[in-house]
Scaffold this active site. Structure first.
Site, mmCIF file in Angstrom:
data_model
loop_
_atom_site.group_PDB
_atom_site.id
_atom_site.type_symbol
_atom_site.label_atom_id
_atom_site.label_comp_id
_atom_site.label_asym_id
_atom_site.label_seq_id
_atom_site.Cartn_x
_atom_site.Cartn_y
_atom_site.Cartn_z
ATOM 1 N N ASP A 230 0.830 -1.206 0.000
ATOM 2 C CA ASP A 230 0.000 0.000 0.000
ATOM 3 C C ASP A 230 0.869 1.263 0.000
ATOM 4 O OD1 ASP A 230 -1.358 -2.279 1.046
ATOM 5 O OD2 ASP A 230 -2.897 -0.996 1.908
ATOM 6 N N HIS A 232 -1.098 4.504 -0.426
ATOM 7 C CA HIS A 232 -2.109 5.368 0.197
ATOM 8 C C HIS A 232 -1.786 6.858 0.084
ATOM 9 C CE1 HIS A 232 -5.242 2.841 1.742
ATOM 10 N NE2 HIS A 232 -4.391 2.011 2.317
ATOM 11 N N ASP A 259 -4.199 -0.322 -3.278
ATOM 12 C CA ASP A 259 -4.332 0.796 -2.334
ATOM 13 C C ASP A 259 -3.300 1.873 -2.616
ATOM 14 O OD1 ASP A 259 -6.445 -0.563 -1.255
ATOM 15 O OD2 ASP A 259 -5.732 -0.512 0.807
ATOM 16 N N ASP A 262 -6.246 7.262 -1.473
ATOM 17 C CA ASP A 262 -7.035 7.461 -0.238
ATOM 18 C C ASP A 262 -6.137 7.671 0.971
ATOM 19 O OD1 ASP A 262 -9.621 7.512 -1.201
ATOM 20 O OD2 ASP A 262 -9.971 5.377 -0.927
ATOM 21 N N ARG A 263 -6.701 8.391 1.930
ATOM 22 C CA ARG A 263 -6.074 8.742 3.212
ATOM 23 C C ARG A 263 -4.941 9.763 3.027
ATOM 24 N NH1 ARG A 263 -7.963 6.264 7.608
ATOM 25 N NH2 ARG A 263 -9.161 4.344 7.378
ATOM 26 N N ASN A 291 -8.642 -2.781 -2.153
ATOM 27 C CA ASN A 291 -10.007 -2.456 -1.740
ATOM 28 C C ASN A 291 -10.291 -0.961 -1.810
ATOM 29 O OD1 ASN A 291 -8.142 -2.557 0.648
ATOM 30 N ND2 ASN A 291 -9.919 -1.700 1.704
ATOM 31 N N HIS A 292 -9.244 -0.126 -1.839
ATOM 32 C CA HIS A 292 -9.461 1.321 -1.935
ATOM 33 C C HIS A 292 -9.552 1.816 -3.373
ATOM 34 C CE1 HIS A 292 -9.491 3.153 2.111
ATOM 35 N NE2 HIS A 292 -8.950 1.992 2.451
ATOM 36 N N HIS A 340 -3.829 -8.372 -3.204
ATOM 37 C CA HIS A 340 -3.874 -7.292 -2.217
ATOM 38 C C HIS A 340 -4.292 -7.777 -0.840
ATOM 39 C CE1 HIS A 340 -4.258 -3.357 -0.445
ATOM 40 N NE2 HIS A 340 -5.466 -3.688 -0.027
ATOM 41 N N ARG A 388 -12.386 -6.712 9.926
ATOM 42 C CA ARG A 388 -12.772 -5.492 9.213
ATOM 43 C C ARG A 388 -14.273 -5.405 8.961
ATOM 44 N NH1 ARG A 388 -8.041 -3.451 6.505
ATOM 45 N NH2 ARG A 388 -6.328 -4.938 6.604
ATOM 46 N N HIS A 415 -2.290 -4.724 2.437
ATOM 47 C CA HIS A 415 -3.582 -4.493 3.092
ATOM 48 C C HIS A 415 -3.516 -4.181 4.580
ATOM 49 C CE1 HIS A 415 -7.921 -4.685 3.085
ATOM 50 N NE2 HIS A 415 -8.044 -5.875 3.636
#
Length: 487
Positions: A230, A232, A259, A262-263, A291-292, A340, A388, A415
């Site tokens: 990731d 991110h 990923d 995001d964030r 997943n993002h 992922h 999760r 992840h």
């Protein structure tokens, strides 16, 4: 002496001492340790709602929203008037995009504490989110499936203003010269022109669309291949990876394992650089979906807002379409399975089953595609519910059976934040790699990592690295208001 639930006075006192230690671990951002300590307190006195709600909060910090919901539910079962229990559960529902469920919890907080200004503020934001969701559902039934934004975009017709002094693509092909200039512009917080951003997105969509859901990669003997986890939106840490390990090329290929966005608040920069390298050298850089890379996550965790701020609505739609083209898994030299999230809720899944997945859609809430993107390993054998709230947890025996059934040797996945940037589990048969150091600037201090594999042995060489400074733009700067209230 014991209370009506069997906890002795000494148990209660000891539980309070442990809770104090757990609170201190939480304040130090040692969330895993805090969870361990709250669990010890719960073992001594399971009828204290505070312990359950506090553990729920720690789970939320680790993005373990399913576990947070379970703990917060237990808290309100013990004490139906304990507002923090509803509050923690509502926050976890929000983080999962379950706005309607969150709304019920914040309404309950408001009923119990009608004069609490903080509860009122969060309730109003949640009501806005639910109203917006209902509006979107009303106007977009099947609309996105039937109409592609690609049909309305011709980047050739987008005029580049004379005063623009940023990176330019001369002609049709993305070049290394352009990418280097773009990377420098991004480093100085300058956007590239929307014409070139659209050009990159349209070209990479064609490339990704032609790839299978599971991609076989051949690494020639004597050559190395790098897998990153990731990112991110942590652009300056991505630049550091390239500084340490070199730029992507046919001689220095990479796989970025989902990923990307995001964030972190430089997600546009991260994804455009990765997509540009894919356009320039398709066999020098591979990309897995995380997943993002989905509309629901992008609406909540900042990418949609960032694209809207830096470009426009049409580009949001185009990104969403491109993300639906990303492959779901890769296999290196018929030995290493890279995905992922993780493995599956049933045994007997073969690589051909993954190749057969129709990935050109938003991720579903169950099934193989969901599990690939969301699942996590667990220390115990067998399978269990996901911490999760999506996907599942799978044990060492599940990993070993999957590898045996597919004649593979190793699972590499991402992840999850790891303190050293990686973790080796399941008797050495599974490696988690996470490449976003000091994730979300949470003072967690975690390192990032990447893995080099050299053929023919493909023995993993793991390189950890620390975070580098970045401009003063905080994570989640572009996220929805209701998420910023909880970050």
């Amino acid at each position: 002496m014991s209370n009506m639930h069997g906890a002795t006075t000494s148990d209660v006192e000891r539980a309070e001492e442990i809770k104090a230690s757990a609170n201190a671990a939480f304040q130090a951002h040692k969330f895993n340790r805090a969870i361990e300590l709250y669990s010890e307190a719960i073992e001594l006195n399971s009828q204290n709602a505070v312990y359950w709600a506090n553990r729920a909060f720690a789970h939320t910090k680790l993005e373990e929203y399913g576990s947070a919901i379970q703990d917060a539910t237990k808290a309100v079962e013990i004490d139906p008037k304990y507002t923090k229990g509803y509050y923690r559960r509502g926050a976890a529902y929000l983080a999962m995009g379950k706005f309607k469920e969150a709304l019920k919890d914040f309404q309950q907080v408001k009923r119990i504490c009608p004069n609490d200004p903080d509860a009122t503020k969060k309730l109003k934001e949640c009501e806005k989110a639910v109203q917006k969701l209902r509006f979107i559902e009303a106007i977009s039934v099947n609309d996105l499936e039937n109409h592609s934004v690609v049909e309305s975009i011709d980047f050739h017709l987008i005029e580049v203003e004379p005063q623009y002094d940023g990176a330019r693509i001369e002609g049709e092909n993305v070049t290394l010269e352009f990418i280097k200039k773009m990377m420098d512009d991004f480093k100085n917080q300058k956007n590239i022109h929307r014409r070139y951003a659209f050009q990159i997105l349209l070209q990479v969509k064609d490339l990704l669309e032609a790839m299978p859901s599971l991609v076989d990669i051949n690494i020639p003997n004597g050559k190395q291949f790098t897998v990153c986890g990731d990112i991110h939106g942590q652009y300056y840490d991505l630049l550091n990876i390239f500084e340490i390990n070199g730029l992507p090329s046919e001689d220095n290929p990479y796989l970025f394992n989902g990923d990307f966005v995001d964030r972190g608040s430089f997600s546009v920069e991260v994804i455009l650089v990765l997509f540009a390298f894919k356009c320039m050298c398709p066999t020098g850089l591979y990309l897995s979906r995380g997943n993002h890379e989905s509309r629901s996550m992008n609406k909540i965790y900042g990418f949609e807002g960032e694209v809207k701020s830096k470009y426009n609505e049409s580009m949001i739609e185009l990104f969403a379409e491109v993300f639906c083209c990303l492959p779901l898994a890769h296999v290196l030299n018929d030995k290493i399975f890279v995905v992922h999230g993780g493995l599956f809720s049933v045994d007997g899944i073969k690589l051909d089953d993954i190749k057969a997945i129709d990935r050109f859609r938003e991720p579903p809430e169950e099934g193989l595609m969901c599990e690939i993107l969301w699942s996590d390993p667990q220390p115990r054998k067998g399978r269990g519910p996901s911490k999760r709230g999506v996907g599942l947890s799978f044990g060492e025996d599940v990993t070993k059976r999957f590898l045996q059934e597919n004649n593979l040797e190793l699972v590499v996945r991402s992840h999850e934040v790891k303190e050293e940037g990686y973790e080796i589990e399941h008797d050495g048969k599974l490696i988690t790699v996470f490449s976003a150091p000091n994730y979300c600037d949470q003072v967690m201090g975690n390192k990032g990592a990447f893995i080099r594999f050299k053929a023919p042995e493909l023995k993993p060489e793991i390189i950890s690295f620390s975070a580098v400074p970045h401009p003063d733009v905080r994570p989640m700067a572009y996220a929805n208001n209701f998420m910023r209230l909880f970050s």
